[in-house]
Scaffold this motif. Structure first.
Motif, PDB file in Angstrom:
ATOM      1  N   TYR A 128      -0.136   5.976   7.607  1.00  0.00           N
ATOM      2  CA  TYR A 128      -0.934   5.883   6.383  1.00  0.00           C
ATOM      3  C   TYR A 128      -1.718   4.576   6.336  1.00  0.00           C
ATOM      4  O   TYR A 128      -2.818   4.509   5.822  1.00  0.00           O
ATOM      5  CB  TYR A 128      -0.030   6.013   5.160  1.00  0.00           C
ATOM      6  CG  TYR A 128      -0.749   5.855   3.845  1.00  0.00           C
ATOM      7  CD1 TYR A 128      -1.592   6.881   3.362  1.00  0.00           C
ATOM      8  CD2 TYR A 128      -0.617   4.714   3.072  1.00  0.00           C
ATOM      9  CE1 TYR A 128      -2.255   6.740   2.172  1.00  0.00           C
ATOM     10  CE2 TYR A 128      -1.286   4.570   1.875  1.00  0.00           C
ATOM     11  CZ  TYR A 128      -2.099   5.581   1.420  1.00  0.00           C
ATOM     12  OH  TYR A 128      -2.764   5.445   0.233  1.00  0.00           O
ATOM     13  N   VAL A 129      -1.123   3.510   6.878  1.00  0.00           N
ATOM     14  CA  VAL A 129      -1.764   2.205   6.845  1.00  0.00           C
ATOM     15  C   VAL A 129      -2.049   1.749   8.280  1.00  0.00           C
ATOM     16  O   VAL A 129      -1.400   2.187   9.225  1.00  0.00           O
ATOM     17  CB  VAL A 129      -0.892   1.157   6.135  1.00  0.00           C
ATOM     18  CG1 VAL A 129      -0.763   1.503   4.657  1.00  0.00           C
ATOM     19  CG2 VAL A 129       0.478   1.064   6.768  1.00  0.00           C
ATOM     20  N   LEU A 135       0.830  -1.211   0.000  1.00  0.00           N
ATOM     21  CA  LEU A 135       0.000   0.000   0.000  1.00  0.00           C
ATOM     22  C   LEU A 135       0.863   1.258   0.000  1.00  0.00           C
ATOM     23  O   LEU A 135       0.560   2.237  -0.701  1.00  0.00           O
ATOM     24  CB  LEU A 135      -0.934  -0.007   1.208  1.00  0.00           C
ATOM     25  CG  LEU A 135      -2.006  -1.095   1.216  1.00  0.00           C
ATOM     26  CD1 LEU A 135      -2.767  -1.089   2.538  1.00  0.00           C
ATOM     27  CD2 LEU A 135      -2.979  -0.927   0.047  1.00  0.00           C
ATOM     28  N   MET A 136       1.933   1.251   0.783  1.00  0.00           N
ATOM     29  CA  MET A 136       2.842   2.398   0.815  1.00  0.00           C
ATOM     30  C   MET A 136       3.492   2.621  -0.553  1.00  0.00           C
ATOM     31  O   MET A 136       3.584   3.761  -1.038  1.00  0.00           O
ATOM     32  CB  MET A 136       3.923   2.178   1.866  1.00  0.00           C
ATOM     33  CG  MET A 136       3.406   2.058   3.294  1.00  0.00           C
ATOM     34  SD  MET A 136       3.039   3.638   4.064  1.00  0.00           S
ATOM     35  CE  MET A 136       4.679   4.196   4.468  1.00  0.00           C
ATOM     36  N   GLN A 137       3.926   1.538  -1.181  1.00  0.00           N
ATOM     37  CA  GLN A 137       4.558   1.662  -2.491  1.00  0.00           C
ATOM     38  C   GLN A 137       3.548   2.093  -3.555  1.00  0.00           C
ATOM     39  O   GLN A 137       3.874   2.874  -4.463  1.00  0.00           O
ATOM     40  CB  GLN A 137       5.198   0.329  -2.897  1.00  0.00           C
ATOM     41  CG  GLN A 137       6.362  -0.093  -2.041  1.00  0.00           C
ATOM     42  CD  GLN A 137       7.558   0.843  -2.160  1.00  0.00           C
ATOM     43  OE1 GLN A 137       7.766   1.470  -3.196  1.00  0.00           O
ATOM     44  NE2 GLN A 137       8.333   0.948  -1.092  1.00  0.00           N
ATOM     45  N   ARG A 138       2.326   1.592  -3.439  1.00  0.00           N
ATOM     46  CA  ARG A 138       1.278   1.992  -4.387  1.00  0.00           C
ATOM     47  C   ARG A 138       0.983   3.475  -4.270  1.00  0.00           C
ATOM     48  O   ARG A 138       0.816   4.182  -5.275  1.00  0.00           O
ATOM     49  CB  ARG A 138       0.013   1.166  -4.108  1.00  0.00           C
ATOM     50  CG  ARG A 138      -1.152   1.440  -5.055  1.00  0.00           C
ATOM     51  CD  ARG A 138      -2.325   0.535  -4.707  1.00  0.00           C
ATOM     52  NE  ARG A 138      -3.417   0.711  -5.644  1.00  0.00           N
ATOM     53  CZ  ARG A 138      -4.370   1.623  -5.535  1.00  0.00           C
ATOM     54  NH1 ARG A 138      -4.358   2.463  -4.485  1.00  0.00           N
ATOM     55  NH2 ARG A 138      -5.343   1.722  -6.428  1.00  0.00           N
ATOM     56  N   GLN A 139       0.930   3.968  -3.029  1.00  0.00           N
ATOM     57  CA  GLN A 139       0.684   5.391  -2.823  1.00  0.00           C
ATOM     58  C   GLN A 139       1.824   6.235  -3.389  1.00  0.00           C
ATOM     59  O   GLN A 139       1.604   7.280  -4.001  1.00  0.00           O
ATOM     60  CB  GLN A 139       0.490   5.669  -1.327  1.00  0.00           C
ATOM     61  CG  GLN A 139      -0.092   7.031  -0.996  1.00  0.00           C
ATOM     62  CD  GLN A 139       0.988   8.105  -0.870  1.00  0.00           C
ATOM     63  OE1 GLN A 139       2.165   7.786  -0.731  1.00  0.00           O
ATOM     64  NE2 GLN A 139       0.577   9.358  -0.934  1.00  0.00           N
ATOM     65  N   LYS A 140       3.053   5.740  -3.212  1.00  0.00           N
ATOM     66  CA  LYS A 140       4.204   6.465  -3.751  1.00  0.00           C
ATOM     67  C   LYS A 140       4.149   6.516  -5.278  1.00  0.00           C
ATOM     68  O   LYS A 140       4.465   7.553  -5.894  1.00  0.00           O
ATOM     69  CB  LYS A 140       5.506   5.816  -3.305  1.00  0.00           C
ATOM     70  CG  LYS A 140       6.752   6.540  -3.834  1.00  0.00           C
ATOM     71  CD  LYS A 140       8.021   5.861  -3.378  1.00  0.00           C
ATOM     72  CE  LYS A 140       9.254   6.645  -3.879  1.00  0.00           C
ATOM     73  NZ  LYS A 140       9.358   6.623  -5.357  1.00  0.00           N
ATOM     74  N   GLN A 141       3.761   5.416  -5.906  1.00  0.00           N
ATOM     75  CA  GLN A 141       3.652   5.408  -7.359  1.00  0.00           C
ATOM     76  C   GLN A 141       2.645   6.447  -7.850  1.00  0.00           C
ATOM     77  O   GLN A 141       2.846   7.087  -8.877  1.00  0.00           O
ATOM     78  CB  GLN A 141       3.225   4.022  -7.844  1.00  0.00           C
ATOM     79  CG  GLN A 141       4.281   2.948  -7.730  1.00  0.00           C
ATOM     80  CD  GLN A 141       5.414   3.119  -8.709  1.00  0.00           C
ATOM     81  OE1 GLN A 141       6.542   3.434  -8.332  1.00  0.00           O
ATOM     82  NE2 GLN A 141       5.123   2.942  -9.981  1.00  0.00           N
TER      83      GLN A 141
END
Length: 319
Positions: A315-316, A299-305
Motif C-alpha cells: 500500500y505504501v 499512512l497504514m493506520q490512516r487508511q485503516k481509520q
C-alpha cells in the motif's frame, strides 16, 4: 529529588555575559528527577486515543514529519523520489496532507528545492560536520552558507559534544550563535545528540544553552547514535522549551529524531507535548518528527481509520 521550578522571569541576557555567568546559570538549573520523568512518560503513554481524536492525531503527525535521507550513497534520483512522497504521501488519496520538510545533505539541497517548489514543504539541510560536529568553525559556517545559498529553509546543526562534556559552554554557545547568524533567514535546528550527553541534567543544560544561543528548534539526535529519541529525554527538552518561554525567552520548537517507527509511538509523543507544553506546540512550526520510516505506519493506520481494514504491504512505498 523533585524538580525545582524554573522562575517565571529570568535575566537571560545576563546569563550569557561571560563564561562564568553561563556556567553558573546552566548549573543553577533545576536537577532532573530521573525517576519522576520516566514515571510521568510511562503514565502518559497509557492514554487511549480513539476514533475522531485518533484520526486528527494521525493527520497532525503526518504534517509534522521531516522526511530524511542522509546516507553517503544518496543520489539526486533518491531525493526526487523522497520529494514526491513528501508532496503526496498517499498518491491514492489527495486529501492526505503533505509532510513538513525534506532533509538532505547540502549538495542535494538544490535538487530538493526544485522538486518541492510551490508545495509548501520545507527543505532542510544538515550542516556543521554532521553527524560528529567536529570541524573548525570556518568550515561549519561555509557549509551552512552553502546550504542556505542553495535554497535551504532550515539548517540542522550538531553541537560539539566533546566541548560541551568538557564544560566549554562558551565555545558551544559561540558556535551556535555564529551558525545562527550564517543562516540568514533560514531557521536553525540544534541537534544535541542526547545519546552522548549521558545524563538528563546534561540534556536540560544543553537545551537551555542552545536556546540562549539562538536556536529556533532543539533536536534530540542525528539518528546515527544509539539511543536516539526517547520519551523521557523528549520530556526534559519539552520542559526546557516551555520554561524558556515562561522565563522571558522566545517560543522554540522541539524535534525528536531516530527510533520513532509506529503511529502508536507518535501519538504518545503528541500526548506528552500537549500535557507538557500545551496546544501551542501541537503544530509543525513548533514540533517535528525526524522519523522517515514512521510515515508508512501513519499512512497504514490512516487508511485503516478510513476503510476499517489494513491494506497489504504494497500500500505504501518503501523508502
Amino acid at each position: 529529588m523533585p524538580d525545582r521550578p524554573v522562575p517565571d522571569r529570568l535575566d537571560l541576557s545576563a546569563a550569557t555575559g561571560s563564561e562564568t555567568a553561563l556556567r553558573g546559570f546552566l548549573h543553577g538549573l533545576p536537577g532532573v528527577d530521573k525517576v519522576g520523568a520516566e514515571a510521568r512518560v510511562a503514565r502518559l503513554g497509557t492514554r487511549s486515543i480513539k476514533t475522531t481524536a485518533k484520526s486528527r492525531a494521525l493527520e497532525l503527525a503526518i504534517r509534522m514529519i521531516d522526511l530524511t535521507t542522509l546516507e553517503g550513497a544518496d543520489t539526486a534520483g533518491k531525493v526526487r523520489s523522497l520529494a514526491a512522497k513528501a508532496r503526496r504521501p498517499d498518491p491514492s488519496d489527495p486529501s492526505c496532507p503533505a509532510v513538513a520538510a525534506v532533509c538532505v545533505y547540502p549538495d542535494l539541497v538544490e535538487v530538493a528545492k526544485r522538486e518541492l517548489r510551490g508545495s509548501g514543504v520545507k527543505v532542510a539541510s544538515v550542516a556543521t560536520a554532521f553527524p560528529s560536529g567536529r570541524s573548525p568553525l570556518e568550515v561549519k559556517l561555509a557549509e551552512t552558507r552553502f546550504a542556505v545559498a542553495a535554497g535551504a529553509d532550515e539548517i540542522d546543526m550538531v553541537i560539539d559534544r566533546g566541548a560541551f562534556l568538557a564544560g566549554r559552554y562558551g565555545a558551544v554557545f559561540e558556535q551556535i550563535a555564529a551558525v545562527k547568524a550564517a543562516c540568514g533567514g533560514a531557521h536553525l535546528k540544534v541537534i544535541l545528540e542526547t545519546g552522548e550527553l549521558v545524563t538528563y541534567d546534561n540534556v536540560r543544560r544543553a537545551s537551555w544553552l542552545a536556546m540562549l544561543a539562538g536556536a529556533d528548534f532543539i533536536k534530540t539526535s542525528t539518528g546515527k547514535v544509539s539511543p536516539a529519541a526517547t520519551l523521557p529525554v523528549s520530556l526534559v527538552m519539552l520542559e526546557a522549551v516551555r520554561d524558556f518561554r515562561a522565563a522571558g525567552g522566545r517560543m522554540v520548537g522541539m524535534k525528536p529524531a531516530g527510533g520513532i517507527r509506529t503511529a502508536k509511538d507518535a501519538i504518545k509523543y503528541l500526548v506528552v507535548v500537549n500535557e507538557t507544553c500545551g496546544p501551542d506546540w501541537l503544530d509543525p512550526d513548533w514540533f517535528r518528527f525526524g522519523a522517515s520510516s514512521l510515515l508508512n505506519d501513519l499512512l497504514m493506520q490512516r487508511q485503516k481509520q478510513a476503510a476499517g481494514y489494513y491494506s497489504g504491504p504494497d500500500y505504501v512505498t518503501v523508502d
